[in-house]
Design a protein around this motif. Structure first.
Motif, short mmCIF file in Angstrom:
data_model
loop_
_atom_site.label_atom_id
_atom_site.label_comp_id
_atom_site.label_asym_id
_atom_site.label_seq_id
_atom_site.Cartn_x
_atom_site.Cartn_y
_atom_site.Cartn_z
N ASN A 60 32.29 40.41 49.22
CA ASN A 60 33.23 39.63 48.41
C ASN A 60 34.02 40.60 47.52
O ASN A 60 33.97 40.51 46.29
CB ASN A 60 32.48 38.60 47.56
CG ASN A 60 31.83 37.54 48.42
OD1 ASN A 60 32.51 36.71 49.02
ND2 ASN A 60 30.51 37.57 48.52
N PRO A 61 34.77 41.53 48.15
CA PRO A 61 35.42 42.59 47.38
C PRO A 61 36.62 42.09 46.57
O PRO A 61 37.32 41.17 47.00
CB PRO A 61 35.88 43.57 48.46
CG PRO A 61 36.09 42.71 49.66
CD PRO A 61 35.05 41.63 49.59
N GLU A 62 36.84 42.69 45.41
CA GLU A 62 38.03 42.42 44.59
C GLU A 62 38.90 43.67 44.65
O GLU A 62 38.61 44.66 43.99
CB GLU A 62 37.60 42.15 43.13
CG GLU A 62 36.66 40.98 42.95
CD GLU A 62 37.36 39.69 42.54
OE1 GLU A 62 38.56 39.74 42.20
OE2 GLU A 62 36.69 38.65 42.56
N TRP A 63 39.98 43.61 45.44
CA TRP A 63 40.86 44.77 45.52
C TRP A 63 41.93 44.75 44.43
O TRP A 63 42.16 45.75 43.78
CB TRP A 63 41.57 44.82 46.88
CG TRP A 63 40.72 45.24 48.03
CD1 TRP A 63 40.27 46.51 48.30
CD2 TRP A 63 40.20 44.41 49.07
NE1 TRP A 63 39.52 46.50 49.44
CE2 TRP A 63 39.45 45.24 49.95
CE3 TRP A 63 40.30 43.06 49.36
CZ2 TRP A 63 38.83 44.75 51.08
CZ3 TRP A 63 39.68 42.57 50.48
CH2 TRP A 63 38.95 43.41 51.33
N ASN A 64 42.59 43.59 44.28
CA ASN A 64 43.72 43.47 43.35
C ASN A 64 44.66 44.66 43.47
O ASN A 64 44.99 45.33 42.49
CB ASN A 64 43.23 43.30 41.91
CG ASN A 64 42.64 41.92 41.72
OD1 ASN A 64 43.21 40.93 42.16
ND2 ASN A 64 41.47 41.85 41.11
N GLU A 65 45.07 44.92 44.70
CA GLU A 65 45.89 46.09 44.99
C GLU A 65 47.24 45.65 45.56
O GLU A 65 47.29 44.74 46.38
CB GLU A 65 45.15 46.95 46.01
CG GLU A 65 45.38 48.40 45.84
CD GLU A 65 44.39 49.25 46.64
OE1 GLU A 65 44.86 50.13 47.36
OE2 GLU A 65 43.17 49.02 46.55
N ASP A 66 48.31 46.30 45.10
CA ASP A 66 49.65 45.97 45.57
C ASP A 66 50.08 46.91 46.68
O ASP A 66 50.04 48.13 46.51
CB ASP A 66 50.67 46.07 44.43
CG ASP A 66 50.50 44.95 43.42
OD1 ASP A 66 49.93 43.90 43.77
OD2 ASP A 66 50.95 45.12 42.27
N LEU A 67 50.49 46.34 47.82
CA LEU A 67 51.03 47.11 48.94
C LEU A 67 52.46 46.64 49.14
O LEU A 67 52.72 45.44 49.21
CB LEU A 67 50.20 46.87 50.20
CG LEU A 67 48.70 47.18 50.08
CD1 LEU A 67 47.98 46.80 51.35
CD2 LEU A 67 48.47 48.65 49.76
#
Length: 176
Positions: A60-67
């Motif tokens: 259940n990963p939380e990346w919160n990363e913008d690509l």
């Protein structure tokens, strides 16, 4: 008329703008190692390919990363694939999902302004042709349009990825 060579078209002539895809999190992703996975996301559109960082031992990963992708054609789809990072062998696939950017671009082309924050401009319903796990809303939030997506991963036993689309206008580009 000048006799000079015709100006070659640059990327900016065809560029509609930039699509920022925030990869928020994965939910109930497949286990690919002994009792967990080390997931990361790869997104592809046309010839462009970007990826998030690896999050170790978390289904259940939380990346919160913008690509951020350059958009020249609103008919293209985005392919999102989740992989399990393996140190000593080829990374395992943990499912994929595809989504269209066209409904979002169509909403952007309405050139809305001054709506109350939270106004739902458009919705995309889940169906057999898309990978949406639930209704996707295109919403006016704090002066900009965003689209929230919950994508059900295909070719895997379980898992969803939550993402959000945002648009960045580029000065000098063709624009919408």
């Amino acid at each position: 008329m000048t006799g000079g060579p015709a100006r070659t078209s640059s990327l900016m002539d065809d560029l509609l703008g930039l699509l920022r895809i925030r990869i928020k999190r994965g939910v109930n992703l497949a286990v690919r190692d002994i009792n967990s996975s080390d997931p990361y996301v790869v997104i592809k559109m046309g010839k462009q390919k970007l990826k998030t960082r690896v999050i170790n031992k978390d289904v259940n990963p939380e990346w919160n990363e913008d690509l951020t992708l350059s958009v020249t054609d609103s008919n293209l789809t985005v392919l999102l694939t989740v992989y399990d990072h393996d140190m000593f062998s080829k990374d395992d696939k943990m499912g994929d999902a595809e989504f269209e950017i066209k409904p979002y671009i169509q909403a952007l082309r309405m050139h809305l302004d001054g709506l109350p924050s939270g106004t739902i401009v458009s919705t995309v319903q889940p169906c057999r042709r898309n990978c949406l796990a639930e209704e996707s809303r295109i919403t006016w939030v704090d002066g900009k349009l965003v689209q929230d997506l919950v994508l059900r991963l295909r070719h895997v036993e379980c898992g969803e990825v939550e993402a959000q689309l945002q648009w960045i206008d580029l000065p000098g580009s063709k624009g919408l």
